[in-house]
Design a protein around this motif. Structure first.
Motif, PDB file in Angstrom:
ATOM      1  N   HIS A   1       1.366  28.364  -0.144  1.00 53.71           N
ATOM      2  CA  HIS A   1       0.343  29.279   0.364  1.00 53.71           C
ATOM      3  C   HIS A   1       0.614  30.720  -0.049  1.00 53.71           C
ATOM      4  CE1 HIS A   1       2.755  31.167   3.546  1.00 53.71           C
ATOM      5  NE2 HIS A   1       3.179  29.979   3.937  1.00 53.71           N
TER       6      HIS A   1
ATOM      7  N   PHE B   1      -5.802  25.819   4.169  1.00 54.99           N
ATOM      8  CA  PHE B   1      -5.864  24.931   3.018  1.00 54.99           C
ATOM      9  C   PHE B   1      -5.969  23.472   3.459  1.00 54.99           C
ATOM     10  CE2 PHE B   1      -4.089  22.335  -0.385  1.00 54.99           C
ATOM     11  CZ  PHE B   1      -4.781  22.809  -1.490  1.00 54.99           C
TER      12      PHE B   1
ATOM     13  N   HIS C   1      -1.748  29.158  -4.345  1.00 56.87           N
ATOM     14  CA  HIS C   1      -2.963  29.951  -4.156  1.00 56.87           C
ATOM     15  C   HIS C   1      -2.594  31.415  -3.916  1.00 56.87           C
ATOM     16  CE1 HIS C   1      -6.177  31.658  -1.380  1.00 56.87           C
ATOM     17  NE2 HIS C   1      -6.799  31.492  -2.530  1.00 56.87           N
ATOM     18  N   SER C   2      -3.267  32.332  -4.626  1.00 53.24           N
ATOM     19  CA  SER C   2      -3.119  33.767  -4.407  1.00 53.24           C
ATOM     20  C   SER C   2      -1.656  34.183  -4.593  1.00 53.24           C
ATOM     21  CB  SER C   2      -3.664  34.116  -3.019  1.00 53.24           C
ATOM     22  OG  SER C   2      -3.836  35.503  -2.853  1.00 53.24           O
TER      23      SER C   2
ATOM     24  N   GLU D   1      -4.344  28.829  -8.374  1.00 50.05           N
ATOM     25  CA  GLU D   1      -5.699  29.165  -7.926  1.00 50.05           C
ATOM     26  C   GLU D   1      -5.762  30.651  -7.600  1.00 50.05           C
ATOM     27  OE1 GLU D   1      -8.924  28.444  -4.309  1.00 50.05           O
ATOM     28  OE2 GLU D   1      -6.921  27.562  -4.168  1.00 50.05           O
ATOM     29  N   ASN D   2      -6.495  31.411  -8.408  1.00 48.48           N
ATOM     30  CA  ASN D   2      -6.665  32.852  -8.197  1.00 48.48           C
ATOM     31  C   ASN D   2      -5.343  33.528  -7.828  1.00 48.48           C
ATOM     32  OD1 ASN D   2      -9.555  32.835  -8.610  1.00 48.48           O
ATOM     33  ND2 ASN D   2      -9.719  31.831  -6.624  1.00 48.48           N
TER      34      ASN D   2
ATOM     35  N   ASP E   1     -13.560  36.257  -7.747  1.00 48.32           N
ATOM     36  CA  ASP E   1     -12.212  36.492  -7.218  1.00 48.32           C
ATOM     37  C   ASP E   1     -11.766  37.912  -7.521  1.00 48.32           C
ATOM     38  OD1 ASP E   1      -9.353  35.995  -6.482  1.00 48.32           O
ATOM     39  OD2 ASP E   1      -9.123  36.290  -8.647  1.00 48.32           O
TER      40      ASP E   1
ATOM     41  N   HIS F   1     -12.387  33.995  -4.191  1.00 42.62           N
ATOM     42  CA  HIS F   1     -10.940  33.823  -4.066  1.00 42.62           C
ATOM     43  C   HIS F   1     -10.555  32.483  -3.452  1.00 42.62           C
ATOM     44  CE1 HIS F   1      -6.869  35.333  -4.010  1.00 42.62           C
ATOM     45  NE2 HIS F   1      -6.742  35.137  -2.711  1.00 42.62           N
ATOM     46  N   PHE F   2     -11.463  31.877  -2.701  1.00 44.90           N
ATOM     47  CA  PHE F   2     -11.142  30.654  -1.957  1.00 44.90           C
ATOM     48  C   PHE F   2     -11.942  29.471  -2.495  1.00 44.90           C
ATOM     49  CE2 PHE F   2     -10.633  34.288   0.925  1.00 44.90           C
ATOM     50  CZ  PHE F   2      -9.307  34.126   1.339  1.00 44.90           C
TER      51      PHE F   2
ATOM     52  N   HIS G   1     -11.033  26.590  -3.070  1.00 42.23           N
ATOM     53  CA  HIS G   1     -10.699  25.362  -2.334  1.00 42.23           C
ATOM     54  C   HIS G   1     -11.530  25.217  -1.062  1.00 42.23           C
ATOM     55  CE1 HIS G   1      -7.845  28.336  -0.504  1.00 42.23           C
ATOM     56  NE2 HIS G   1      -8.179  27.707   0.611  1.00 42.23           N
TER      57      HIS G   1
ATOM     58  N   TYR H   1     -13.250  21.637  -6.365  1.00 42.20           N
ATOM     59  CA  TYR H   1     -11.841  22.008  -6.427  1.00 42.20           C
ATOM     60  C   TYR H   1     -10.953  20.767  -6.427  1.00 42.20           C
ATOM     61  CZ  TYR H   1      -7.398  24.153  -5.020  1.00 42.20           C
ATOM     62  OH  TYR H   1      -6.084  24.558  -4.968  1.00 42.20           O
TER      63      TYR H   1
END
Length: 283
Positions: free
Chosen positions: A27, A37, A95-96, A119-120, A235, A263-264, A266, A273
């Motif tokens: 995360h 998530f 992610h991020s 992911e982003n 994003d 950005h999300f 998912h 996704y």
């Protein structure tokens, strides 16, 4: 469940068949936790994978953080968790801010990681916060942001996060695509104030660590694993410079541009996704 890992207890969830290909979700935040998530992807990805999620040390449902923490600590936790779960190798998905940690992990432990999905991601904290400010400033008339040169610092990060906080209820406008502005992240209301406070303390400590300012983009050339970069059209985190470097420097990299998403991905386009991740990891 809580698992004893390197002197603390981490909150770990596992879903899917034990004999399915293992996948670790990392995360972002810093300090976001895995609750959101799992809400959007836990059931979907567990159809094909043995999905493991973990709240990083001190975050949300893991034990409160005692003392300082570094990104190297988090990477060591992931590797110790893999060994504790008796998993020989696994794919990882970040992610991020979790993408930064996934890059570090894959480069440091190439024999443990089979494939990587970003992911982003926010790989470089100066470039990522530059991109965030570029997205936010049109919504903040009269606000100016000072340019930053050199590596990321605690002062730079705090100043920029304070500017983003001025968005208030409009925050999701920079993080989501136009069709998903009403997206609700479950952890905002489902996680207790105590758990949010733990995440806040973790955020303060990790952004104060020397590791937070370290350069990581040089690890692109060290990625021996196939890697997928998923970038949402709207994003605000992954900069154009980082995308260019990924596409030129990662030996076995794949780039996917997600139209309409932010950005999300998912959460905004969960079925797309899940299919993207599944197809890439099982190919």
């Amino acid at each position: 469940m809580l698992m004893e890992i390197r002197g603390t207890r981490l909150y770990v969830e596992q879903r899917g068949a034990e004999d399915a290909p293992p996948l670790l979700f990392i995360h972002g935040g810093p300090g976001a936790g895995s609750y959101d998530f799992l809400a959007f992807q836990g059931d979907r990805l567990s159809r094909s994978f043995r999905l493991t999620t973990v709240d990083q040390r001190g975050v949300q449902q893991s034990d409160p953080l005692i003392g300082p923490v570094s990104e190297q600590d988090l990477i060591a936790d992931f590797e110790a968790l893999r060994e504790t779960l008796d998993i020989q190798q696994w794919a990882i998905l970040g992610h991020s801010y979790g993408g930064r940690l996934a890059l570090r992990y894959a480069a440091a432990h190439p024999d443990a990681v089979t494939k990587v999905v970003f992911e982003n991601p926010g790989w470089d904290m100066v470039l990522a916060s530059d991109a965030l400010l570029k997205a936010a400033l049109p919504l903040l008339p009269g606000v100016e942001a000072r340019p930053h040169t050199g590596p990321a610092t605690k002062a730079m990060w705090d100043e920029r996060i304070a500017l983003l906080a001025q968005l208030g209820d409009r925050r999701m406008e920079i993080y989501t695509g136009p069709d998903f502005r009403d997206l609700q992240l479950p952890a905002d209301t489902a996680i207790s104030d105590e758990y949010h406070a733990r995440s806040g303390h973790f955020h303060e400590q990790i952004t104060s660590s020397a590791s937070f300012g370290e350069q990581v983009l040089q690890y692109f050339a060290q990625l021996s694993q196939p890697a997928l970069l998923i970038k949402g059209e709207y994003d605000p985190a992954t900069s154009a410079q980082e995308i260019e470097l990924f596409r030129s420097d990662v030996p076995n990299g794949t780039y996917y541009y997600a139209s309409g998403a932010g950005h999300f991905l998912h959460a905004e386009q969960p079925e797309l996704y899940a299919q993207l991740v599944t197809d890439f990891l099982l190919s």
